[in-house]
Design an enzyme around this catalytic site. Sequence first.
Site, mmCIF file in Angstrom:
data_model
loop_
_atom_site.group_PDB
_atom_site.id
_atom_site.type_symbol
_atom_site.label_atom_id
_atom_site.label_comp_id
_atom_site.label_asym_id
_atom_site.label_seq_id
_atom_site.Cartn_x
_atom_site.Cartn_y
_atom_site.Cartn_z
ATOM 1 N N CYS A 234 0.950 -1.118 0.087
ATOM 2 C CA CYS A 234 0.072 -0.078 0.140
ATOM 3 C C CYS A 234 0.821 1.193 -0.008
ATOM 4 O O CYS A 234 1.775 1.342 0.802
ATOM 5 C CB CYS A 234 -0.931 -0.161 1.237
ATOM 6 S SG CYS A 234 -1.950 1.506 1.211
ATOM 7 N N CYS B 112 -3.161 -0.797 8.594
ATOM 8 C CA CYS B 112 -2.352 -1.971 8.423
ATOM 9 C C CYS B 112 -0.829 -2.001 8.808
ATOM 10 O O CYS B 112 -0.310 -1.444 8.409
ATOM 11 C CB CYS B 112 -2.336 -2.656 6.770
ATOM 12 S SG CYS B 112 -4.191 -2.748 6.235
ATOM 13 N N GLN C 189 -19.051 -8.454 10.835
ATOM 14 C CA GLN C 189 -17.794 -8.810 10.636
ATOM 15 C C GLN C 189 -17.368 -8.323 9.250
ATOM 16 O O GLN C 189 -17.862 -8.299 8.159
ATOM 17 C CB GLN C 189 -17.697 -10.526 10.606
ATOM 18 C CG GLN C 189 -17.820 -10.971 11.978
ATOM 19 C CD GLN C 189 -16.808 -10.666 12.896
ATOM 20 O OE1 GLN C 189 -15.801 -10.140 12.647
ATOM 21 N NE2 GLN C 189 -17.006 -11.366 13.981
ATOM 22 N N PHE D 56 -23.812 -12.529 23.160
ATOM 23 C CA PHE D 56 -23.220 -11.289 22.278
ATOM 24 C C PHE D 56 -23.571 -11.584 20.815
ATOM 25 O O PHE D 56 -22.876 -11.702 19.892
ATOM 26 C CB PHE D 56 -21.853 -11.240 22.253
ATOM 27 C CG PHE D 56 -21.254 -11.214 23.659
ATOM 28 C CD1 PHE D 56 -21.199 -10.004 24.579
ATOM 29 C CD2 PHE D 56 -21.067 -12.485 24.521
ATOM 30 C CE1 PHE D 56 -20.746 -9.869 25.765
ATOM 31 C CE2 PHE D 56 -20.636 -12.411 25.769
ATOM 32 C CZ PHE D 56 -20.631 -11.033 26.529
ATOM 33 N N CYS E 56 -11.886 -11.923 19.507
ATOM 34 C CA CYS E 56 -10.992 -10.732 18.765
ATOM 35 C C CYS E 56 -9.941 -10.209 19.494
ATOM 36 O O CYS E 56 -9.197 -9.326 19.067
ATOM 37 C CB CYS E 56 -11.831 -9.742 18.249
ATOM 38 S SG CYS E 56 -12.823 -8.686 19.325
#
Length: 455
Positions: free
Chosen positions: A83, A92, A288, A317, A411
Amino acid sequence: MAQFFQAKPNKSKQLSAKLSLSVTQLDHLGAGIAQHQGKIVFIPGVLPGETATVQFVEQKKSYAKAKLITIESASTNRIKPHCPHYQQCGGCDLQHMDTNAQREHKQTALVDLISKLSSAKTIEADIVADPIIGDAWHYRRRARLATVFDKNTQRLQLGFRAGNSNKIVSIQQCPVLSESLSALITPLAANLNQLKAKASLGHVELTQADNGNFAVLRVTKVLPASDIRWLTGFAEKYQLNMLLQDDAGQLTQLFPLLAADDEAVTLPYYHLAQEAVRCSFTPGNFVQVNGAINQAMVDQAIEWLDPQPGERILDLFCGVGNFSLPLALKAAEVIGVEGVPEMVQQAKQNAIDNHLDNVTFYHADLSADLSSQTWLGKIDKLLLDPARAGAFESLQWLQKMQPKKVVYVSCNPASLARDSSVLLANGYRIAQVGLVDMFPQTHHIEAMVLFELNI
């Protein structure tokens, strides 16, 4: 004589002289780890096996943080970041690392954290599942772009926030965003700058759904008719579902035009369970970001839980029913519980739209006392998919629920490891643990663990 207070310099954050350090490993946040005079040194941007020139930016009693100056000896896993915005945008942070090496690191970090921070002691190789992997680029189906209006230039910037900063980095493309959404960034920025009320725009949310691409513009005041026409024309040209969202969260659809008797805006949706389930969601609510990995993750969770007809399964959740709805296809009784009221309402509507009458959704604060909740009781199996804080409070009710199997989707491996100790202390064992590579090119680790009750 008057005396004036003069703050003493913060020695813990003074820059040091440059020094050369050898990197031995990465921590679970993607920073390199080195040793210097008995201290652990954390260095973002380096890889194991590298020697680098660094400079301390913060020093504590037992550890220090340093910034990378130059790489003296590079790892074979180091690659050129793809990138053009890398090291400016705060998104990122592992693009300098080969994708396969990223996955190996994340799998190792996950297993190590559970071993060290929980009471599991060790994770045997035979219970480590193959990682769920997919495309390493153009995988994100959703992104929120920040805006900032420069009064001097009268220009509106559209981009992502810089790392550890409120500064906006203007971007022209995003190689982890779906190609169709990435291609929208430059023309969208140009068109927003043609608006009279461009100073009244907040963030822009882009979403790729199974029913098209969506753009939601946050507005702080009513836009003039000329701006509405301009935005509608842009949306029509790019066949984009365009919505405005005001301060109260209300959505107004600009394109496609709604029928006169249709009061509800068009919501984005995606399919699960080989397209047997359609899951709609409201812009701004959690979903997601990696659609392909999410499908594989849901499939694996159901495979690990192995729901059977007549079983009572609790999904905590639950969001808008990402796991609950596919689980209900297995003829079990499914209960979904979520803390965001709007998502509970959407989950209920999703159940109706999918003609599923064996799934019930409830609203509850899952970090509070659950003793009075009517849904809390004996269950056969439990699925957890909490936010980064984990599910510690909910797991205090294990003795009342007594599920035979628990699938925990996380996560945050640190809170997962902490919560694993609660399950292990209540008579469960780890039967499977695996990486879910939801966020390639970043340090973020998604994981899934199957716990089984020792009988």
